[in-house]
Enzyme design. Structure first.
Site, PDB file in Angstrom:
ATOM      1  N   GLU A   1     121.162  51.255  71.458  1.00 21.15           N
ATOM      2  CA  GLU A   1     122.276  50.875  70.775  1.00 21.15           C
ATOM      3  C   GLU A   1     123.496  50.889  71.382  1.00 21.15           C
ATOM      4  O   GLU A   1     123.726  51.661  72.212  1.00 21.15           O
ATOM      5  CB  GLU A   1     122.443  51.603  69.419  1.00 21.15           C
TER       6      GLU A   1
ATOM      7  N   LYS B   1     125.243  60.315  72.200  1.00 22.33           N
ATOM      8  CA  LYS B   1     126.298  59.608  72.500  1.00 22.33           C
ATOM      9  C   LYS B   1     127.536  59.484  71.769  1.00 22.33           C
ATOM     10  O   LYS B   1     128.732  59.550  72.183  1.00 22.33           O
ATOM     11  CB  LYS B   1     125.842  57.972  72.246  1.00 22.33           C
TER      12      LYS B   1
ATOM     13  N   ARG C   1     112.451  64.494  71.641  1.00 23.08           N
ATOM     14  CA  ARG C   1     113.385  64.017  72.651  1.00 23.08           C
ATOM     15  C   ARG C   1     113.841  65.143  73.699  1.00 23.08           C
ATOM     16  O   ARG C   1     113.229  66.154  73.442  1.00 23.08           O
ATOM     17  CB  ARG C   1     114.752  63.799  71.674  1.00 23.08           C
TER      18      ARG C   1
HETATM   19  P1  ATP Z   1     122.294  59.457  70.674  1.00 25.78           P
HETATM   20  O1  ATP Z   1     121.783  60.414  69.996  1.00 25.78           O
HETATM   21  O2  ATP Z   1     122.532  59.911  71.962  1.00 25.78           O
HETATM   22  O3  ATP Z   1     123.050  58.382  70.286  1.00 25.78           O
HETATM   23  P2  ATP Z   1     120.414  57.278  70.150  1.00 25.78           P
HETATM   24  O4  ATP Z   1     118.941  58.038  69.847  1.00 25.78           O
HETATM   25  O5  ATP Z   1     121.389  57.217  68.993  1.00 25.78           O
HETATM   26  O6  ATP Z   1     120.927  58.500  71.184  1.00 25.78           O
HETATM   27  P3  ATP Z   1     119.579  54.751  71.098  1.00 25.78           P
HETATM   28  O7  ATP Z   1     120.559  54.216  71.791  1.00 25.78           O
HETATM   29  O8  ATP Z   1     119.388  54.539  69.551  1.00 25.78           O
HETATM   30  O9  ATP Z   1     120.529  56.236  71.361  1.00 25.78           O
HETATM   31  O10 ATP Z   1     118.406  55.075  72.059  1.00 25.78           O
HETATM   32  C1  ATP Z   1     117.635  54.283  72.537  1.00 25.78           C
HETATM   33  C2  ATP Z   1     116.452  55.002  72.749  1.00 25.78           C
HETATM   34  O11 ATP Z   1     116.321  56.182  73.514  1.00 25.78           O
HETATM   35  C3  ATP Z   1     115.659  55.281  71.497  1.00 25.78           C
HETATM   36  O12 ATP Z   1     114.180  54.966  71.449  1.00 25.78           O
HETATM   37  C4  ATP Z   1     115.823  56.764  71.423  1.00 25.78           C
HETATM   38  O13 ATP Z   1     114.705  57.316  70.673  1.00 25.78           O
HETATM   39  C5  ATP Z   1     115.772  57.269  72.958  1.00 25.78           C
HETATM   40  N1  ATP Z   1     116.428  58.532  73.185  1.00 25.78           N
HETATM   41  C6  ATP Z   1     117.683  58.655  72.674  1.00 25.78           C
HETATM   42  N2  ATP Z   1     118.071  60.105  73.043  1.00 25.78           N
HETATM   43  C7  ATP Z   1     117.051  60.794  73.871  1.00 25.78           C
HETATM   44  C8  ATP Z   1     116.471  61.932  74.117  1.00 25.78           C
HETATM   45  N3  ATP Z   1     117.404  63.077  74.167  1.00 25.78           N
HETATM   46  N4  ATP Z   1     115.369  61.968  74.721  1.00 25.78           N
HETATM   47  C9  ATP Z   1     114.465  61.085  74.626  1.00 25.78           C
HETATM   48  N5  ATP Z   1     114.803  59.811  74.270  1.00 25.78           N
HETATM   49  C10 ATP Z   1     115.881  59.420  73.558  1.00 25.78           C
HETATM   50 MG    MG Z   2     120.198  55.679  67.582  1.00 28.63          MG
END
Ligand code: ATP
Ligand code: MG
Length: 566
Positions: free
Chosen positions: A39, A275, A265
């Protein structure tokens, strides 16, 4: 001992096992298609690197494809700055989506059509309850929810209202489109989840075209289907959303039905990977920006001097699990040391300079000594390092009253200067405040190269720089950004900000470097002997050399791994 066992990547993790079986069984005609779906509401961090390596890695291993898809359904929080940064970071990490760059926003019309189909089939309805009422009606983990009074609106009325939602006739928050599933479901995600909400906010790609935006879960599922994704890999928090994912692809009648698989994760000690929380560090000025070298973002790690290869190695070694765990940040540091050890040329740099005058060395004379560029790589060759009467050594390499185990310089003590001569300290010069400002020493002209002809034993070897030839540079030493292993484990009334390490940055404005480094381009990496790995700040202005320390030489992980294999 060969390799530490903990350094090895597991041969086939549970996801690769599933993919291998699917391919062997000819599922999806043996095709493998994954996607990385960020995102664009912030910069990528090392947690995302795990997901990138997994998705692009599996696709590559099976001759498949991996798409880059921006899940851009929340116009209020998203921005093109993030889109550009994410693309740069994925490429830097070493992956390529070729021509498969997609945006969920490109599917808005198709997603809208899916929603219309759901309404037609009696599978979705427009609800006019307020957000608060919807929450109340949803029930709790232990109590079922209640049906909304609007749940039984006719298909015609729903179609009409949904159309008017799109046309912008209603204010934000007045109504939503909901899936009609089961308000009594044990899984709260299935209690008529919201599919669309009104948001009269301009989108960074579609502008003012839409006043309604689809919700993440719904968008994600049908977007995967549109792209014929075979394996939709996501993190564990989506496990409870999988029934909704499946419902979305089944009930919308999309032609292809992807399979969602969840993995744990990455959590890293002394690090925050969210983020939203990282954004706050930037906004509140706790760091200099998303690319502050203390940040766990890919842009921060890049500026810090981490190599893409070291991050890929790290991601391969931590493997994949179905349960959350905490990875030791020392393991990440170990991976970058290992890579830089093989490739970074060695130079001598004095971070906290102490002047040394060699009283018996002729004034004005310069000796050019041979120094090895990289003991790990013979092809890197040697260079000349100038030696003269006045030198700098590291302040910490001298003690006036040394304890027993201190083998470096002290009054009357002889040490070796790396690649140069043996020197003996004869006198200590102090200023009025009693601070040591200079050492007087003698050198032994018979020891050129550092080997005494009589074989006498000298225990300490120090790095040094000739004062007259030294480059004045700025050096930034970094420590962990957080001093708590789990920064979120704070006392009541506090949050992770309370875990910030107040000493995470040490700025050295007058470090001294050997002259061979002059003119080094931004992004050039070195090992400063005995001090660690450094990179010429890729983002600094060109008029002064600024170095970021990537990592020191002390490898905590190698010790942990060695202990584990004993
Ligand atoms: P954040 O919690 O940092 O905002 P998010 O999951 O909301 O992370 P996205 O941009 O939606 O961020 O993530 C893109 C991809 O990266 C998704 O498939 C998510 O599952 C994966 N991802 C995010 N954080 C991690 C992590 N700590 N370890 C492994 N994969 C991750
Ligand atoms: Mg997300």
């Amino acid at each position: 001992m060969s390799e530490e066992p903990s350094d090895k990547a597991p041969s086939l993790d549970f996801i690769r096992t599933i993919v291998a079986e699917d391919v062997a069984n000819g599922k999806n005609d043996g095709r493998v298609a994954t996607r990385f779906p960020p995102e664009p509401n912030g910069y990528l961090h090392i947690g995302h690197a795990k997901s990138i390596c997994l998705n692009f890695g599996i696709a590559a291993e099976y001759g498949g494809t991996c798409n880059l898809r921006f899940d851009d359904t929340n116009p209020a929080k998203e921005d093109v700055e993030y889109v550009d940064a994410i693309k740069e970071d994925v490429r830097w990490l070493g992956f390529d989506w070729d021509d498969r760059l997609y945006y969920a926003s490109d599917y808005f019309e198709k997603i809208y059509a899916c929603a219309v189909k759901l309404i037609r089939d009696g599978n979705a309805y427009v609800d006019s309850l307020s957000a608060e009422e919807i929450r109340e009606y949803r029930g709790t983990l232990t109590e079922p929810g209640k049906n909304s009074p609007h749940r039984e609106r006719s298909v015609e009325e729903n179609l009409d209202m949904f159309k008017r939602m799109r046309a912008g006739e209603f204010a934000d928050g007045t109504c939503v489109l909901r899936a009609k599933i089961d308000m009594a479901s044990g899984n709260v995600n299935l209690r008529d989840p919201t599919l669309y909400r009104i948001r009269k906010v301009a989108h960074h790609r579609t502008g003012d075209q839409w006043s309604i935006y689809p919700m993440y879960d719904f968008t994600h599922a049908v977007s995967d289907a549109f792209e014929n994704i075979t394996h939709s890999l996501c993190t564990l928090e989506f496990e409870d959303h999988r029934p909704l994912y499946n419902w979305s692809v089944n009930e919308t009648g999309v032609a292809f039905k992807p399979r969602q698989i969840e993995f744990a994760r990455l959590n890293l000690s002394y690090t925050i990977l969210s983020k939203r929380k990282l954004l706050r560090l930037v906004h509140e000025g706790h760091v200099s920006g998303w690319n502050d070298p203390r940040m766990p973002t890919l842009s921060g790690l890049r500026r810090r001097g981490y190599t893409p290869k070291s991050l890929r190695t790290f991601c391969a070694r931590i493997g994949l699990a179905k349960r959350d765990s905490l990875v030791d940040v020392a393991q990440l540091e170990h991976a970058v040391r290992e890579d830089l050890n093989a490739r970074a040329p060695r130079v001598m740099g004095v971070l906290h300079p102490l002047r040394v005058v060699l009283e018996n060395y002729p004034e004005g004379e310069v000796d050019e000594l041979d120094a090895v560029n990289n003991p790990e790589d013979e092809s890197a060759g040697t260079r000349k390092v100038p030696f003269s009467r006045v030198l700098y050594i590291e302040r910490a390499d001298f003690m006036e009253d040394p304890p027993k185990k201190f083998f470096r310089l002290a009054p009357g003590r002889e040490v070796r200067l790396r690649y140069a001569y043996l020197i003996t300290c004869t006198d200590v010069v102090k200023d009025d405040a009693g601070e040591i400002v200079e050492l007087r020493c003698t050198y032994d002209p018979e020891t050129r190269g550092g080997t005494p002809p009589d074989g006498r034993r000298v225990r300490g070897t120090l790095h040094w720089v000739s004062a007259e030839h030294a480059l004045d540079v700025e050096v930034r030493l970094y420590d962990r950004l957080f001093s708590r292993e789990k920064p979120d484990d704070v006392e009541e009334g506090q949050d992770y900000i309370a875990s910030l390490n107040p000493n995470s940055l040490e700025l050295l404005e007058s470090a001294k470097l050997e002259p061979s480094v002059a003119g080094a381009a931004p992004g050039t990496r070195y090992q400063f002997e005995r001090q660690g790995y450094f990179i010429v700040d890729p983002d600094a202005s060109a008029d002064k050399l600024v170095f970021n320390r990537t990592v020191s030489l002390k490898d905590a992980w190698a010790r942990i791994a060695a202990r584990g294999s004993q």
